[in-house]
Design a protein around this motif. Sequence first.
Motif, PDB file in Angstrom:
ATOM      1  N   ARG A 171      15.028   0.828   6.653  1.00 36.68           N
ATOM      2  CA  ARG A 171      13.848   1.306   5.482  1.00 36.68           C
ATOM      3  C   ARG A 171      12.611   0.770   6.381  1.00 36.68           C
ATOM      4  O   ARG A 171      11.309   2.091   5.967  1.00 36.68           O
ATOM      5  N   ARG A 172      12.591   1.006   7.134  1.00 36.68           N
ATOM      6  CA  ARG A 172      10.985   0.848   7.738  1.00 36.68           C
ATOM      7  C   ARG A 172      10.244   1.727   7.690  1.00 36.68           C
ATOM      8  O   ARG A 172       8.884   1.639   7.999  1.00 36.68           O
ATOM      9  N   ASN A 173      11.175   3.198   7.929  1.00 39.87           N
ATOM     10  CA  ASN A 173      10.529   4.331   8.012  1.00 39.87           C
ATOM     11  C   ASN A 173       9.921   4.790   6.133  1.00 39.87           C
ATOM     12  O   ASN A 173       9.432   5.906   5.979  1.00 39.87           O
ATOM     13  N   VAL A 219       6.931   1.169   4.966  1.00 42.11           N
ATOM     14  CA  VAL A 219       7.225  -0.528   5.195  1.00 42.11           C
ATOM     15  C   VAL A 219       6.931  -1.456   6.273  1.00 42.11           C
ATOM     16  O   VAL A 219       6.770  -1.954   6.810  1.00 42.11           O
ATOM     17  N   TYR A 220       7.675  -0.197   7.597  1.00 46.54           N
ATOM     18  CA  TYR A 220       6.872  -0.816   8.615  1.00 46.54           C
ATOM     19  C   TYR A 220       5.006  -0.592   8.922  1.00 46.54           C
ATOM     20  O   TYR A 220       5.165  -1.981   9.370  1.00 46.54           O
ATOM     21  N   GLU A 221       3.914   0.033   8.604  1.00 45.22           N
ATOM     22  CA  GLU A 221       2.882  -0.452   8.300  1.00 45.22           C
ATOM     23  C   GLU A 221       2.523  -1.471   7.327  1.00 45.22           C
ATOM     24  O   GLU A 221       1.446  -1.846   7.390  1.00 45.22           O
ATOM     25  N   ILE A 275       0.438  -1.001   0.101  1.00 45.34           N
ATOM     26  CA  ILE A 275      -0.107   0.053   0.343  1.00 45.34           C
ATOM     27  C   ILE A 275       1.306   1.134   0.421  1.00 45.34           C
ATOM     28  O   ILE A 275       1.908   1.051   0.792  1.00 45.34           O
ATOM     29  N   ASP A 276       0.397   2.721  -1.105  1.00 40.87           N
ATOM     30  CA  ASP A 276       1.523   3.148  -1.194  1.00 40.87           C
ATOM     31  C   ASP A 276       1.948   4.205  -0.371  1.00 40.87           C
ATOM     32  O   ASP A 276       2.677   5.200  -0.110  1.00 40.87           O
ATOM     33  N   GLU A 277       0.728   4.176   0.786  1.00 39.75           N
ATOM     34  CA  GLU A 277       0.466   4.832   1.365  1.00 39.75           C
ATOM     35  C   GLU A 277       1.090   4.616   2.683  1.00 39.75           C
ATOM     36  O   GLU A 277       0.918   5.576   4.098  1.00 39.75           O
ATOM     37  N   PRO A 309       6.674   2.700  -0.084  1.00 40.90           N
ATOM     38  CA  PRO A 309       7.345   1.652  -1.550  1.00 40.90           C
ATOM     39  C   PRO A 309       7.851   2.339  -2.237  1.00 40.90           C
ATOM     40  O   PRO A 309       8.187   1.666  -2.677  1.00 40.90           O
ATOM     41  N   GLN A 310       7.400   3.300  -2.872  1.00 39.42           N
ATOM     42  CA  GLN A 310       7.675   4.313  -3.863  1.00 39.42           C
ATOM     43  C   GLN A 310       9.217   4.691  -3.407  1.00 39.42           C
ATOM     44  O   GLN A 310       9.918   4.950  -5.267  1.00 39.42           O
TER      45      GLN A 310
END
Length: 225
Positions: A134-136, A100-102, A95-97, A139-140
């Motif tokens: 990269r957790r924060n 990574v964590y979420e 989900i783009d919005e 995706p883009q």
Amino acid sequence: MIKITNLHKIFSTEEVETTALNGIDMDIKDGEFVAIMGPSGCGKSTLLNILGLLDNPSEGSYEFYGTEVAKMSERQRAQIRKGNIGFVFQSFNLIDELTVYENVELPLLYLKTPPSERKEKVEAALTRMNMMHRRNHFPQQLSGGQQQRTAIARAVVANPKTILADEPTGNLDSKNGEEVMNLLRQLNDAGTTILMVTHSPYDAGFAHRIVNLFDGKIVTENIHI
């Protein structure tokens, strides 16, 4: 164990009836890695959708770890999917919005996992996939390989019995594709059952067993370790 017997899937419209699966029999042992191969239109994705409890067969029996699921409603199938099946797709399906964590946290939210336990499990999954740094990110902001590692972290975060992978390296270059396949094999070595649809003989070589479909039927099976 996963067991399907005399499985059929027929798609009907007012004008035409198409048989996608025509009498499939399979026994999949706990901890097995099975690759499903065949030409376009042979029924691979249809079979994977049924194995993943995303669809019902038209006829036949499907026993998922001791529960007959072939005639269940979507709501009943969804309840069994939660926590038992993780999905990895060619298109990543992030989900783009969400960060990574979420994205990785989503299955645990659906399972209503307590916040402290969610944090522990998400961080463990991200660490396992080398994505904590990269957790924060969104995706883009990731490479294709990083997106697929995030998708795998999401698939494993709830410690499912089975992972279903549909062309998991289809959008990756050879280096990232090999990395993803090594990650899947590591998960399998740790005890997770993996069912994978692929066009790639190289990817299929990571599996214990290769099942070849043609016109909705199993035509050959090759077993190797």
